[in-house]
Design a protein around this motif. Structure first.
Motif, PDB file in Angstrom:
ATOM      1  N   PRO A  29       0.828  -1.212   0.000  1.00 55.01           N
ATOM      2  CA  PRO A  29       0.000   0.000   0.000  1.00 55.01           C
ATOM      3  C   PRO A  29       0.866   1.267   0.000  1.00 55.01           C
ATOM      4  O   PRO A  29       1.946   1.293   0.597  1.00 55.01           O
ATOM      5  CB  PRO A  29      -0.796  -0.100   1.302  1.00 55.01           C
ATOM      6  N   ALA A  30       0.368   2.303  -0.634  1.00 55.17           N
ATOM      7  CA  ALA A  30       1.113   3.566  -0.754  1.00 55.17           C
ATOM      8  C   ALA A  30       1.514   4.122   0.604  1.00 55.17           C
ATOM      9  O   ALA A  30       2.633   4.619   0.772  1.00 55.17           O
ATOM     10  CB  ALA A  30       0.284   4.586  -1.528  1.00 55.17           C
ATOM     11  N   ILE A  31       0.628   4.050   1.575  1.00 58.39           N
ATOM     12  CA  ILE A  31       0.936   4.583   2.906  1.00 58.39           C
ATOM     13  C   ILE A  31       2.154   3.885   3.498  1.00 58.39           C
ATOM     14  O   ILE A  31       3.004   4.510   4.122  1.00 58.39           O
ATOM     15  CB  ILE A  31      -0.287   4.467   3.843  1.00 58.39           C
ATOM     16  N   GLU A  32       2.263   2.598   3.265  1.00 57.29           N
ATOM     17  CA  GLU A  32       3.406   1.847   3.774  1.00 57.29           C
ATOM     18  C   GLU A  32       4.702   2.277   3.081  1.00 57.29           C
ATOM     19  O   GLU A  32       5.745   2.418   3.726  1.00 57.29           O
ATOM     20  CB  GLU A  32       3.156   0.354   3.567  1.00 57.29           C
ATOM     21  N   VAL A  33       4.644   2.502   1.783  1.00 57.54           N
ATOM     22  CA  VAL A  33       5.826   2.958   1.044  1.00 57.54           C
ATOM     23  C   VAL A  33       6.246   4.340   1.554  1.00 57.54           C
ATOM     24  O   VAL A  33       7.423   4.588   1.834  1.00 57.54           O
ATOM     25  CB  VAL A  33       5.567   2.992  -0.475  1.00 57.54           C
ATOM     26  N   ILE A  34       5.285   5.240   1.691  1.00 56.91           N
ATOM     27  CA  ILE A  34       5.576   6.599   2.167  1.00 56.91           C
ATOM     28  C   ILE A  34       6.176   6.548   3.565  1.00 56.91           C
ATOM     29  O   ILE A  34       7.185   7.207   3.841  1.00 56.91           O
ATOM     30  CB  ILE A  34       4.307   7.475   2.132  1.00 56.91           C
ATOM     31  N   ASN A  35       5.587   5.776   4.458  1.00 56.70           N
ATOM     32  CA  ASN A  35       6.119   5.654   5.822  1.00 56.70           C
ATOM     33  C   ASN A  35       7.538   5.098   5.823  1.00 56.70           C
ATOM     34  O   ASN A  35       8.395   5.571   6.564  1.00 56.70           O
ATOM     35  CB  ASN A  35       5.214   4.783   6.692  1.00 56.70           C
ATOM     36  N   THR A  36       7.784   4.089   5.000  1.00 53.29           N
ATOM     37  CA  THR A  36       9.116   3.486   4.939  1.00 53.29           C
ATOM     38  C   THR A  36      10.154   4.495   4.462  1.00 53.29           C
ATOM     39  O   THR A  36      11.225   4.631   5.068  1.00 53.29           O
ATOM     40  CB  THR A  36       9.104   2.247   4.020  1.00 53.29           C
ATOM     41  N   VAL A  37       9.830   5.208   3.415  1.00 54.93           N
ATOM     42  CA  VAL A  37      10.753   6.221   2.897  1.00 54.93           C
ATOM     43  C   VAL A  37      10.973   7.311   3.950  1.00 54.93           C
ATOM     44  O   VAL A  37      12.108   7.739   4.199  1.00 54.93           O
ATOM     45  CB  VAL A  37      10.227   6.825   1.577  1.00 54.93           C
ATOM     46  N   ALA A  38       9.907   7.747   4.597  1.00 56.03           N
ATOM     47  CA  ALA A  38      10.019   8.796   5.612  1.00 56.03           C
ATOM     48  C   ALA A  38      10.894   8.339   6.780  1.00 56.03           C
ATOM     49  O   ALA A  38      11.728   9.110   7.271  1.00 56.03           O
ATOM     50  CB  ALA A  38       8.632   9.195   6.118  1.00 56.03           C
ATOM     51  N   VAL A  39      10.753   7.099   7.205  1.00 62.35           N
ATOM     52  CA  VAL A  39      11.563   6.588   8.312  1.00 62.35           C
ATOM     53  C   VAL A  39      13.036   6.516   7.908  1.00 62.35           C
ATOM     54  O   VAL A  39      13.922   6.844   8.712  1.00 62.35           O
ATOM     55  CB  VAL A  39      11.036   5.220   8.804  1.00 62.35           C
ATOM     56  N   HIS A  40      13.309   6.142   6.678  1.00 61.41           N
ATOM     57  CA  HIS A  40      14.701   6.130   6.204  1.00 61.41           C
ATOM     58  C   HIS A  40      15.280   7.548   6.195  1.00 61.41           C
ATOM     59  O   HIS A  40      16.417   7.760   6.639  1.00 61.41           O
ATOM     60  CB  HIS A  40      14.803   5.504   4.806  1.00 61.41           C
ATOM     61  N   LEU A  41      14.525   8.505   5.686  1.00 62.48           N
ATOM     62  CA  LEU A  41      14.981   9.896   5.692  1.00 62.48           C
ATOM     63  C   LEU A  41      15.178  10.395   7.120  1.00 62.48           C
ATOM     64  O   LEU A  41      16.180  11.068   7.421  1.00 62.48           O
ATOM     65  CB  LEU A  41      13.971  10.792   4.957  1.00 62.48           C
ATOM     66  N   LEU A  42      14.255  10.081   7.987  1.00 65.93           N
ATOM     67  CA  LEU A  42      14.325  10.492   9.383  1.00 65.93           C
ATOM     68  C   LEU A  42      15.564   9.905  10.062  1.00 65.93           C
ATOM     69  O   LEU A  42      16.309  10.612  10.751  1.00 65.93           O
ATOM     70  CB  LEU A  42      13.053  10.060  10.108  1.00 65.93           C
TER      71      LEU A  42
END
Length: 124
Positions: A29-42
């Motif tokens: 799901p898109a939300i999971e992809v966005i969260n994963t990318v955000a956590v990597h950036l964070l």
């Protein structure tokens, strides 16, 4: 294309890996992809702000600013689609690295001009 010995070539292996990854990502799901990318950036931003095991060698505020800007843009743009629970957690993490950046900076940015503040407004 097969090699002369009947094995697969490197290019064939790469194509198969790419096809498998594309099929796998299609199921996420898109939300999971966005969260994963955000956590990597964070996580990367936190390390570059000196919040890791070896701050003296890992501190890099130029890199941290880039990561925080990307994270702020992603969080701000995707918040309406993420829902309150996900967006709030990401905003909290973003604010934490923005404050860490400000604290680690020897020269303070004016309010509203710090890392990611173009997208989030001034952080204090």
């Amino acid at each position: 294309m097969h090699a002369e010995d009947g094995t697969h070539t490197h290019a064939e292996h790469d194509d198969a890996t790419t096809d498998a990854a594309a099929r796998d990502i299609a199921d996420v799901p898109a939300i999971e992809v966005i969260n994963t990318v955000a956590v990597h950036l964070l996580s990367a931003a936190a390390v570059k702000c000196g919040l890791a095991d070896d701050p003296e060698s890992q501190l890099d505020l130029d890199e941290a600013r880039k990561l925080i800007n990307a994270l702020a843009g992603l969080v701000t743009a995707s918040a309406p689609d993420l829902g309150d629970q996900h967006a709030r957690a990401l905003r909290d993490g973003l604010r934490s690295v923005q404050l860490a950046f400000r604290e680690a900076s020897p020269i303070q940015d004016p309010p509203g001009k710090g890392a990611g503040e173009k997208y989030t407004g001034a952080v204090s």
